[in-house]
Design a protein around this motif. Structure first.
Motif, short mmCIF file in Angstrom:
data_model
loop_
_atom_site.label_atom_id
_atom_site.label_comp_id
_atom_site.label_asym_id
_atom_site.label_seq_id
_atom_site.Cartn_x
_atom_site.Cartn_y
_atom_site.Cartn_z
N GLN A 103 0.83 -1.20 0.00
CA GLN A 103 0.00 0.00 0.00
C GLN A 103 0.86 1.26 0.00
OE1 GLN A 103 -2.19 -1.09 3.53
NE2 GLN A 103 -3.99 -1.75 2.36
N ALA A 104 2.00 1.22 0.70
CA ALA A 104 2.91 2.36 0.73
C ALA A 104 3.60 2.57 -0.62
CB ALA A 104 3.95 2.17 1.83
N LYS A 110 1.15 4.22 -2.76
CA LYS A 110 0.96 5.63 -2.42
C LYS A 110 2.04 6.50 -3.07
CE LYS A 110 -1.66 7.27 -0.28
NZ LYS A 110 -2.90 8.00 -0.63
N VAL A 111 3.28 5.98 -3.10
CA VAL A 111 4.35 6.72 -3.78
C VAL A 111 4.01 6.90 -5.25
CG1 VAL A 111 6.78 6.72 -4.44
CG2 VAL A 111 6.12 5.94 -2.16
N ASN A 112 3.56 5.83 -5.90
CA ASN A 112 3.17 5.92 -7.31
C ASN A 112 2.06 6.94 -7.52
OD1 ASN A 112 5.02 3.99 -8.04
ND2 ASN A 112 3.52 2.37 -8.46
N GLN A 154 3.04 6.10 3.95
CA GLN A 154 4.40 6.57 3.66
C GLN A 154 5.35 5.38 3.62
OE1 GLN A 154 6.92 8.59 6.68
NE2 GLN A 154 7.13 10.26 5.19
N LEU A 155 6.12 5.27 2.54
CA LEU A 155 7.13 4.22 2.44
C LEU A 155 8.37 4.67 3.20
CD1 LEU A 155 8.07 1.54 1.13
CD2 LEU A 155 8.98 2.92 -0.76
N PRO A 161 5.64 11.06 0.51
CA PRO A 161 5.19 9.67 0.69
C PRO A 161 6.36 8.69 0.78
CG PRO A 161 5.03 10.24 -1.60
CD PRO A 161 5.49 11.49 -0.90
N LEU A 162 7.59 9.21 0.68
CA LEU A 162 8.78 8.38 0.73
C LEU A 162 9.78 8.99 1.70
CD1 LEU A 162 10.74 6.17 -0.27
CD2 LEU A 162 11.26 7.63 -2.24
N SER A 163 10.19 8.23 2.68
CA SER A 163 11.15 8.71 3.68
C SER A 163 12.36 7.77 3.69
CB SER A 163 10.51 8.76 5.07
OG SER A 163 11.45 9.21 6.03
N ILE A 164 13.55 8.36 3.58
CA ILE A 164 14.80 7.60 3.59
C ILE A 164 15.54 7.89 4.88
CG2 ILE A 164 17.00 7.21 2.42
CD1 ILE A 164 15.63 8.02 -0.19
#
Length: 260
Positions: free
Chosen positions: A49-50, A53-55, A153-154, A198-201
């Protein structure tokens, strides 16, 4: 025997630009739960699902965006393969954007990963992750903590100084694959603002002090990867901070050297 079925409900991604992520069906669905033609949700359901969400957010910013996650479900369990229609129905039930379903024997699944240009393989089975890594496919091991990760959020954790998943050192091919994947991830991250991404590194170093963390940061930046959060544990245990960070998966292939 290998069978790959495209999902007609999903628009297929650009093969030249898409980031192909293969996840084992047993990680996504719980075949012992659910009812009728639908499996229960497994540990990796929030992960998919994460990714989705990024896509969605990338396409909101640019409807012509081609740098997207392309998700493939791979099934090596013979009993699950006999329930292929239930797997596909479950994917539809949860609204998952899965491009392809691959049904493969345990002996042949790594060949199919290579054939489909998989950039990241995710499994709850350590042996499967090791086999894929030995074929040069970047792999990460999932666990039950993944089930409690956010779906909006990924969250990707880079472990800068340990090799823990898989449990052996990286091959030159898998190291190269890790560098390529991290560069793609960094390019995705740059398409979003500092906040509300939506993407956290996240970067974590377990040993050494600030110098070790600094070297890891510089390594990532040299590959175009910006970091949202960085933690230097200086020998403290990882468990407590990792449980708070809730990463969907950890990349710890020895991508940067922090030894003195």
């Amino acid at each position: 025997m290998v069978s790959t079925v495209q999902n007609p409900d999903v628009r297929q991604k650009d093969v030249e630009r898409a980031v192909v992520v293969a996840v084992t069906t047993s990680a996504v669905f719980d075949s012992a739960a659910g009812e009728d033609e639908v499996h229960g949700g497994g540990a990796a359901l929030p992960l998919l699902q994460a990714l989705q969400k990024v896509n969605e957010r990338l396409l909101e910013k640019n409807p012509a965006e081609s740098l997207l996650f392309d998700v493939m479900l791979i099934t090596t369990n013979s009993q699950q393969q006999q329930q292929s229609s239930r797997i596909i129905s479950s994917t539809r039930h949860y609204g998952l954007e899965v491009s392809r379903f691959c049904f493969s024997s345990e002996e042949d699944f790594t060949e199919n990963l290579v054939k489909n240009n998989v950039q990241l393989f995710l499994s709850t089975d350590r042996n499967e992750a090791l086999q894929a890594s030995h074929r040069g496919v970047l792999s990460a091991l999932l666990d039950q903590q993944t089930a409690s990760c956010p779906a909006e959020q990924l969250r990707v954790l880079f472990c800068g100084d340990t090799v823990t998943q898989p449990a052996t050192g990286p091959t030159p091919a898998s190291r190269q694959a890790a560098q390529g994947f991290s560069a793609q991830l960094g390019e995705m991250r740059r398409k979003f603002d500092s906040f509300d991404s939506p993407l956290s590194i996240i970067l974590l170093t377990s040993r050494g002090g600030r110098d070790s963390c600094g070297r890891a940061l510089r390594t990532l930046r040299s590959r175009g990867v910006g970091v949202d959060e960085a933690y230097c544990l200086a020998g403290a245990p990882q468990g407590p901070i990792v449980s708070v960070l809730q990463p969907h998966f950890t990349l710890s292939d020895g991508f940067c050297e922090t030894e003195e």
